[in-house]
Design a protein around this motif. Structure first.
Motif, short mmCIF file in Angstrom:
data_model
loop_
_atom_site.label_atom_id
_atom_site.label_comp_id
_atom_site.label_asym_id
_atom_site.label_seq_id
_atom_site.Cartn_x
_atom_site.Cartn_y
_atom_site.Cartn_z
N PRO B 368 0.81 -1.00 -0.12
CA PRO B 368 0.29 -0.40 -0.47
C PRO B 368 0.87 1.22 0.13
O PRO B 368 1.76 1.73 0.75
CB PRO B 368 -0.60 -0.51 1.70
CG PRO B 368 0.34 -0.93 2.08
CD PRO B 368 1.11 -1.74 1.02
N VAL B 369 0.51 2.46 -0.37
CA VAL B 369 1.01 3.52 -0.59
C VAL B 369 -0.18 4.54 -0.35
O VAL B 369 -1.48 4.33 -0.89
CB VAL B 369 1.77 3.95 -1.66
CG1 VAL B 369 3.03 3.05 -1.54
CG2 VAL B 369 0.97 4.07 -3.11
N LEU B 370 0.13 5.76 0.34
CA LEU B 370 -0.35 6.95 0.35
C LEU B 370 0.00 7.53 -1.07
O LEU B 370 0.82 8.13 -1.45
CB LEU B 370 -0.03 7.98 1.67
CG LEU B 370 -0.23 6.61 2.82
CD1 LEU B 370 -0.19 7.95 4.07
CD2 LEU B 370 -1.99 6.55 2.88
N HIS B 432 10.39 5.07 6.93
CA HIS B 432 8.88 4.93 6.62
C HIS B 432 8.04 5.03 7.66
O HIS B 432 6.90 5.28 8.09
CB HIS B 432 8.49 4.10 5.73
CG HIS B 432 9.13 3.48 4.41
ND1 HIS B 432 9.51 3.56 4.03
CD2 HIS B 432 8.19 3.97 3.40
CE1 HIS B 432 10.30 3.82 2.51
NE2 HIS B 432 8.69 4.32 2.94
N LEU B 433 9.02 5.12 9.05
CA LEU B 433 7.95 5.42 10.37
C LEU B 433 6.86 6.60 9.63
O LEU B 433 6.14 5.96 10.73
CB LEU B 433 9.23 5.51 11.62
CG LEU B 433 9.29 4.59 12.77
CD1 LEU B 433 8.51 2.87 12.34
CD2 LEU B 433 9.86 4.84 13.50
N LYS B 434 7.59 7.63 9.73
CA LYS B 434 6.74 8.89 9.99
C LYS B 434 5.55 8.45 8.93
O LYS B 434 4.39 9.08 9.82
CB LYS B 434 7.47 9.99 8.59
CG LYS B 434 7.22 11.23 8.98
CD LYS B 434 7.69 12.14 7.45
CE LYS B 434 7.26 11.94 6.66
NZ LYS B 434 7.74 12.78 5.46
N TRP B 435 5.25 8.27 7.93
CA TRP B 435 3.83 8.09 7.84
C TRP B 435 2.91 6.85 7.43
O TRP B 435 1.83 5.76 7.73
CB TRP B 435 3.75 8.51 5.80
CG TRP B 435 4.10 7.52 5.18
CD1 TRP B 435 5.29 8.31 4.30
CD2 TRP B 435 3.83 6.91 4.82
NE1 TRP B 435 5.86 7.50 3.66
CE2 TRP B 435 4.97 6.29 3.49
CE3 TRP B 435 2.75 5.52 4.76
CZ2 TRP B 435 4.42 4.91 2.83
CZ3 TRP B 435 2.59 4.56 3.51
CH2 TRP B 435 3.85 4.46 2.46
N LEU B 436 4.09 5.55 7.56
CA LEU B 436 3.79 4.35 8.03
C LEU B 436 3.41 4.18 9.66
O LEU B 436 1.85 2.97 10.03
CB LEU B 436 4.23 3.23 7.38
CG LEU B 436 4.73 2.73 6.32
CD1 LEU B 436 5.48 1.57 6.60
CD2 LEU B 436 3.66 2.20 6.05
N GLU B 437 3.37 4.26 10.63
CA GLU B 437 2.99 5.08 11.93
C GLU B 437 3.10 3.24 11.77
O GLU B 437 2.17 3.12 12.58
CB GLU B 437 1.67 5.06 11.50
CG GLU B 437 1.51 6.49 12.15
CD GLU B 437 0.15 7.46 11.81
OE1 GLU B 437 -0.39 6.52 13.54
OE2 GLU B 437 -0.38 8.34 11.44
N GLU B 438 4.44 3.04 12.34
CA GLU B 438 4.34 1.36 12.74
C GLU B 438 3.71 0.38 12.33
O GLU B 438 3.29 -0.62 12.21
CB GLU B 438 4.55 1.21 14.93
CG GLU B 438 5.26 1.91 15.29
CD GLU B 438 6.18 1.25 15.14
OE1 GLU B 438 6.70 0.37 14.77
OE2 GLU B 438 7.19 1.78 16.34
#
Lengths: 126, 474
Positions: B368-370, B432-438
């Motif tokens: 998945p990608v935002l 990817h921590l920023k937008w993946l939120e763990e």
């Protein structure tokens, strides 16, 4: 669960070094016909542990496989289909529907229900 | 030789990778070249593709989901005079074998973007009398099928660039799609479904990307209801699946409504094996490797269905030590599972694939990608054993999409490579921590929009803040 699957599985509990092959405790064994596909069998032959397959087949009541692993060239050649047919039967047509797979080192039992082995480890085993 | 490849106007990003994967499957050993017709943009249904033989083109068209047909081009032009010149300059040696008196033929007229009356169609067919057709016309089952395709100029619409000039093609059909495939396998008539069952069209596309075929073993580590494996089995592959949720795999919804019945419904061979296991602590024996020809899956992204792995919540956080279940309670014990972030899940998937795929085997999975406003470069998970060969985006909503990644195994697995992969994974996770939120993409997708610019525009005019490019939606 087919013997092809059994040939791939081992007990991977933390600390166990000799988790393969799993002993089979058979409660219900059935035979299901599968279309014969020599190409697929040849591909699989290279990957299976022969001796363990022979023993597993025996524990399910099938003793037709030769003890010693056949030469790769024998399998590759189109000539000897009888050997391939035996391999086909043992690998794909014998099913363990109900029973368990037992770890040779710890004795831990992995249940097999409706043909599906439950290989999930408990909280203290991973 | 160059062929005219006409695509269905859907899932635009998936079209060319599918043809390339199938070409490789059918023995194409040269790299595929593509060319656009004059004045056409990349989203056009018409593309010229270079393939070594007509047989490969025919095989691709027959198995493809998105190719409508493959044609040997006899001529093209912006008007019928140009078309005539073009066809007449096409060598006779290539035309005459298909115009013989003992053969039957049919000419069909197809237009894109407009409709023609029966008379208009007839008029166009009759304009082709300069082609020396000697055979008889057979509308039902001709030996040779000819197509006259007309695409008019169009203005910019919905963000799609304009087509500057009309283009007409005339060609001999060398291959066409199997139109019965999708209606037979569509999900609405499938016996056993789950919330994340892959729709038939996409499952077939994935099976094509993975080059599933007879004699191969295809594995899905998140098998669920088996929707992806059904498509692989339809293309002749032997299949195998695993899932951590035993109810989906073993029980289904009853003896006639489970994974096995899905295969029985279409007369397909049942999976070789279905297992319950945790991909995080898999039960493979230590010497086992390079056994799967392809791994095709749709890992849980954490949006509609979250992933699970062994170890309860508290154990994974470290607040509680792994506990031992008392002997008498062990048999019926269902081990607790905890959250399994997307990033970790994908890392395990890459690790599994690196070890268990044969060399040149394919890993095909969704990620998945935002949908970033600024269109910045999205980074995908990587592994030193793999080469990324295709990325196809499927837009799911205005906020997010999923991309189908196709990776080919180019390096054998080893301890050294595993260490390098672990470091790559840590780096990827940090970035990817920023937008993946763990791994919790769920909140990013479902939180209400706080975009102030949207509110402002509504009060001004009715115009959209950015062009609605529906191209990839379809």
């Amino acid at each position: 669960m087919r013997l092809m699957t059994h040939n791939m599985l081992s007990c991977n509990i933390k600390g166990v070094t000799n988790g393969f092959p799993l002993k089979i405790e058979a409660e219900k064994v059935i035979e299901k016909e599968v279309d014969f596909n020599p190409d697929f069998l040849r591909h699989m032959f290279a990957k299976i542990e022969w001796k363990d397959l022979v023993e597993a087949a025996r524990s399910l009541g099938y003793a037709e496989l030769p003890e010693d692993s056949p030469d790769a060239t024998v399998i590759e050649s189109a000539a000897d289909e009888s050997l391939l047919k035996k391999l086909h039967h043992a690998l794909l047509e014998l099913h363990l529907e109900e029973g368990a797979l037992v770890c040779p080192e710890t004795g831990r039992k992995f249940p097999v229900n409706k043909g599906i082995p439950n290989m999930l480890l408990h909280e203290d085993e991973a | 030789m160059w062929f005219l490849c006409v695509f269905y106007h859907r899932l635009l990003d998936f079209r060319k990778p599918e043809v390339e994967a199938l070409a490789e499957l059918f023995g194409e050993d040269e790299s595929i070249q593509w060319r656009l017709p004059e004045h056409h943009h990349n989203d056009t249904p018409f593309h010229f593709v270079h393939l070594s033989s007509e047989e490969i083109a025919q095989n691709i068209a027959k198995r493809s989901i998105l190719v409508k047909g493959m044609y040997e081009l006899w001529g093209e032009g912006t008007c019928y005079e140009e078309l005539k010149d073009s066809i007449q300059s096409f060598p006779d040696s290539r035309k005459l074998p298909f115009l013989t008196s003992d053969s039957t033929f049919r000419i069909s007229v197809e237009t894109f973007g407009k409709a023609l009356t029966f008379d208009e169609q007839k008029e166009r067919i009759h304009s082709l009398t300069y082609i020396p057709f000697e055979g008889k016309v057979n509308l039902k089952n001709p030996d040779h099928n000819f197509f006259l395709m007309e695409m008019d100029e169009s203005e910019e619409s919905n963000g799609l660039p304009p087509i500057v000039q009309r283009r007409i093609f005339f060609g001999r059909e060398v291959g066409f799609a199997d139109r019965k495939l999708l209606p037979t396998f569509q999900l609405k008539s499938r016996t056993y479904l789950g919330p994340t069952a892959m729709d038939a069209e996409m499952a077939f596309l994935m099976a094509n990307q993975a080059k599933a075929s007879s004699g191969k073993l295809v594995y899905d580590p998140f098998v669920g209801t088996g929707s992806i494996l059904v498509s692989a089995a339809r293309f002749g592959a032997m299949t195998m699946g695993a899932d951590i949720d035993i109810r989906v795999v073993r029980d289904g919804r009853g003896p006639d409504c489970n994974v096995w019945s899905n295969f029985k419904q279409y007369g397909l061979p049942a999976p070789v094996a279905l297992l319950r296991m945790d991909n995080n602590v898999p039960p493979w024996r230590s010497g086992l490797k390079e056994i799967f020809d392809a791994i095709i899956c749709d890992p849980p992204y954490g949006v509609r269905a979250g992933g699970r792995k062994s170890g309860g919540r508290k154990i994974l956080r470290g607040t509680v030590d792994p506990y031992t279940v008392p002997e008498d309670k062990r048999t019926g014990h269902i081990p607790s599972t905890g959250a399994y972030s997307l990033v970790e899940c994908v890392h395990d998937l890459l690790h599994l694939a690196a070890r268990m795929l044969v060399m040149k085997g394919r890993l095909v999975f969704f990620f998945p990608v935002l949908r970033d406003e600024s269109g910045s470069e999205v980074k995908f998970p990587e592994h030193p054993c793999f080469k990324l060969v295709a990325v196809s985006e499927q837009i799911l909503s205005s906020r997010y999409s999923r991309v189908l990644l196709t990776m080919v195994k180019v390096e054998p697995y080893s301890e050294e490579i595993e260490e390098a992969a672990r470091l790559m994974h840590l780096e990827f996770r940090e970035n990817h921590l920023k937008w993946l939120e763990e791994g919790n993409i769920h909140s990013s997708v479902f939180k209400p929009s706080t975009d102030s610019s949207q509110i402002q525009t509504e009060s001004k005019t009715f115009k959209d803040p950015k062009p609605k490019y529906r191209g990839k939606y379809v």
